[in-house]
Design a protein around this motif. Sequence first.
Motif, short mmCIF file in Angstrom:
data_model
loop_
_atom_site.label_atom_id
_atom_site.label_comp_id
_atom_site.label_asym_id
_atom_site.label_seq_id
_atom_site.Cartn_x
_atom_site.Cartn_y
_atom_site.Cartn_z
N GLN A 52 7.59 -5.99 -6.34
CA GLN A 52 7.62 -5.10 -5.66
C GLN A 52 6.64 -4.17 -5.98
OE1 GLN A 52 11.34 -2.82 -6.19
NE2 GLN A 52 10.42 -0.79 -4.34
N ASN A 60 2.44 -3.93 3.20
CA ASN A 60 3.75 -2.59 3.81
C ASN A 60 5.57 -3.95 3.44
OD1 ASN A 60 5.55 -1.48 6.13
ND2 ASN A 60 3.88 -0.16 6.62
N TYR A 61 5.90 -3.22 3.36
CA TYR A 61 7.09 -4.01 3.21
C TYR A 61 7.69 -3.82 4.76
CZ TYR A 61 8.68 -1.68 -1.17
OH TYR A 61 8.41 -0.82 -2.74
N ARG A 62 7.18 -3.65 6.51
CA ARG A 62 7.54 -3.91 6.85
C ARG A 62 6.84 -6.13 7.42
NH1 ARG A 62 12.43 -3.71 7.83
NH2 ARG A 62 12.30 -4.16 10.28
N GLY A 67 10.34 -6.03 2.25
CA GLY A 67 11.04 -5.68 1.70
C GLY A 67 12.70 -5.44 1.82
N ASP A 68 12.52 -6.18 2.78
CA ASP A 68 15.09 -6.99 3.12
C ASP A 68 14.72 -7.80 2.44
OD1 ASP A 68 15.26 -5.58 5.63
OD2 ASP A 68 14.40 -6.43 6.94
N LEU A 86 15.76 0.82 -3.78
CA LEU A 86 14.18 -0.18 -2.50
C LEU A 86 14.56 0.63 -0.79
CD1 LEU A 86 12.03 -1.39 -1.85
CD2 LEU A 86 13.43 -3.54 -2.16
N PHE A 87 15.87 0.45 -0.69
CA PHE A 87 16.21 0.00 1.05
C PHE A 87 16.03 1.71 1.04
CE2 PHE A 87 19.33 1.25 4.56
CZ PHE A 87 18.81 0.09 5.14
N GLU A 89 13.76 3.53 0.69
CA GLU A 89 12.15 4.37 0.56
C GLU A 89 12.13 3.35 1.38
OE1 GLU A 89 9.83 4.14 -2.81
OE2 GLU A 89 11.47 5.72 -4.35
N MET A 90 12.54 2.59 2.46
CA MET A 90 11.87 2.06 3.47
C MET A 90 11.93 2.01 4.56
SD MET A 90 13.57 -2.00 2.20
CE MET A 90 13.68 -2.58 4.36
N LYS A 93 14.08 1.35 9.12
CA LYS A 93 15.13 0.29 9.36
C LYS A 93 15.43 -0.17 10.53
CE LYS A 93 16.78 3.21 5.42
NZ LYS A 93 15.49 4.32 5.29
N SER A 97 17.90 -5.06 9.30
CA SER A 97 17.95 -4.36 7.67
C SER A 97 19.14 -3.84 6.98
CB SER A 97 16.81 -3.03 7.34
OG SER A 97 15.41 -3.74 7.60
#
Length: 606
Positions: A52, A60-62, A67-68, A86-87, A89-90, A93, A97
Amino acid sequence: MLLFTKFKRFHSALRPQCCFQSLPDSSSEALVSSIISAINSCSSLCYCHAIQARIIKSLNYRIGFIGDQLVSCYTKLGRVEYAQELFDEMPDKDLVSWNNLISGFSRRGYLDKCLIAFFRMKFEMEIEPNEVTLLAIISACKGSRTLDAGKYIHGIALKLGLLWEAKVVNSLINMYGKFGYLDEASQLFMTTPVQNIVSWNLMISVPSQNGYAEVGIANFNKMRRAELKPDDGTMVGLFQACEGLGVGKLAEGIHGFVVSFGLYANVNVATALLDLYAKLGRLDDSRKVFEELVCPDIVAWTAMLAGYAVHGRGKEAVEFFENMVMKDVQLDHVSFVHLLSACSHSGLVKEGKSYFKLMSDVYGIEPRLDHYSCMVDLLGRSGLLNEAYELIRGMPMEPNSGVWGALFGACRVYGNVKLGKEVAEQLFALEPLDPRNYIMLSNMYSAAGLWRDASKVRVLMKDRGLRRNPEPGCSFIEHGNKIHRFVVGDQSHPDTEKIRVKLDELIQKIRKFGFVSKTEYVLHDVEEEVKEDMINKHSEKLAIAFGLLVTDPSMPIIITKNLRICGDCHGTAKLVSLIEKRTIIIRDAKRFHHFANGLCSCGDYW
C-alpha cells in the motif's frame, strides 16, 4: 498524510525482504501488473502494508482497480479494519468497489458490516445495488442465521426487479431452507419465472435437510416431468432424501438413475452413492461402488474408510488404510480420524496407539481434538479409564465436550461412578445447558443403586430449567416399500398380536440358552419383575420380531434406532442371530452392529 507516513515506515522497514523491492519506478503497465501480482500473492499483513505504501508513492488507487484488490487482500487476511480505512480513503468509489467491500465482509461473516456498507452505498451515495450486492448479503445472513435481514434483502430484490436473476432467487431459496422456512422457499420457487437446474436441486435437498425427505423425492419426480436433465447436484440431493427415508430399494432405484443419466463416472456422485449405501447398512454395496471407480480421489478413499469405521470393521479399515498408503493416497487429518474411530469401535488398542503416534511422527499431522476424542474413546471402551484420563490431562490444548464425553461414556459402561462424577463436572462447566450430561450422570447413579444421588441430579436439572429430550426411543425397519416404526411397548402396528407372539417365542428360546435379562438397564426404582417386563418390550426387540415375520430368511434384517442400543437388546440380538440363523444389522445413534452366529461386529466394544 498520517496514513501515508505510517505505510511509508512499513515500506522502509520491509524493503530488504519484500518481493517487490525491484518493481519499476514509473507508473507504467509493468508496474501496475507487478503490483497486482504482488497483491494476489500476498499472505502477510506487513507485506500488504508495504504494498500500500508503494501504491501511495507511485500510483493511483483507481488504476487497474488496485485499490479494490488491496481491500480484498486486507479482508482475506482478516484485517477488516484496515480494509475499511483504505476503502474510506479511496476516491471515486463505484458499485464495483462497494460490492468488493461488502463481499469481503460477507466472506468473513460480518453481517453487520455488510449492512452498514449497504446502507451507506444506497442511501448516502445513492448507488443502487445489483445482484452481486444482494448475493453477498444473503450469504452473510445464512452464515449469521439472521432471518430478518434476509427478508429485508428479499424485499429489496423484489423492489428492484432482481427476482428475475436466477442466482438471487436460488440464494434466497437456500437461505429460507437453512432457516427451516420451507413454505417460503417453496412459494418463492413456484412464483419465480427463472427456474433452472439449481432451483430444482434446492427443492430436492432443502426439504430433505429439514426432515421432509418425501417432499424432496416428490419434487424430483416433478422435475423429471418438466423434462429437465439431472446433474450431479440433483443426485447428491436425492441421496440425502434417500438417507432420510432409510429405504434401501429407493437407493437401488436412484443408483439406476445415476447409470442411465451417465453420471456414474462422476467421482463426486459415486462417492455420495457409496456413502449412502454405507449409511443404509449395505457396506458390501459401498465397496462394489468404490471398486468400480477408475480414479478414486482422496474424498472417495476417505468415505470408504469412514464406512468401515462406522460399521465397526476395524481390521478391514486397517487393511484399507494400508492400501491407501501403498497407493500413495495423500493422507490428511480426516483419514486418521476415521482410522482411529475404526480402531476404537473394534477394540484395536495396540493398532490405534501405533497410528496415533505415526500420524505426527511420520506424516507430520499434529493431533487435533477429534483425534484425541477417538483415542480417549478407544482407551475407554477397552476399560483403560485411567490411561484415557491421563491422556486428556496431557493434551496440548484444552479438551472439549467431545473428549470429555468419550470418557464419560466409558465411565457409564464400566460403572466408574467416582471418575464419572469428576468428568460430569467438567461437562457441566463446558455445556451447562445440555441435559444429556445430567441424564447420563443420573442414569449412572441409578445403575449403581444410588437413587438419592440420581434424584439430586434430576432436581439440579429442574432448577436449571432443563428437560429430558422428549423424543422417545424408536426403531425403524423397511418392508414393502414402507418404513415401519416401533416404540417401547408399541401396540399400534396392524400386526401387533403376531409380533407379540413372535417376541414371546424368541424370549423363551434365548432363556433356554441361559440368557438373563440385564435389568440394570431399566433405570427406574421398581420391582425386578416389572423391570424385566419393561425391557422385553424395547423397540429394537419389537422390530427384530417383525423382521423375522416378514423378511426373506436369506436377507439380513436391517433396523435403524434413533438412540443408542441398550446392553440387553444387544445381547438379545446376538442370541437371536444364532438361534434363528439370521444376520441382523442395527444402526444406532453411534454406529452399526452386525449380528451373525451369536457374535457382533463390534466385539462388544459398543
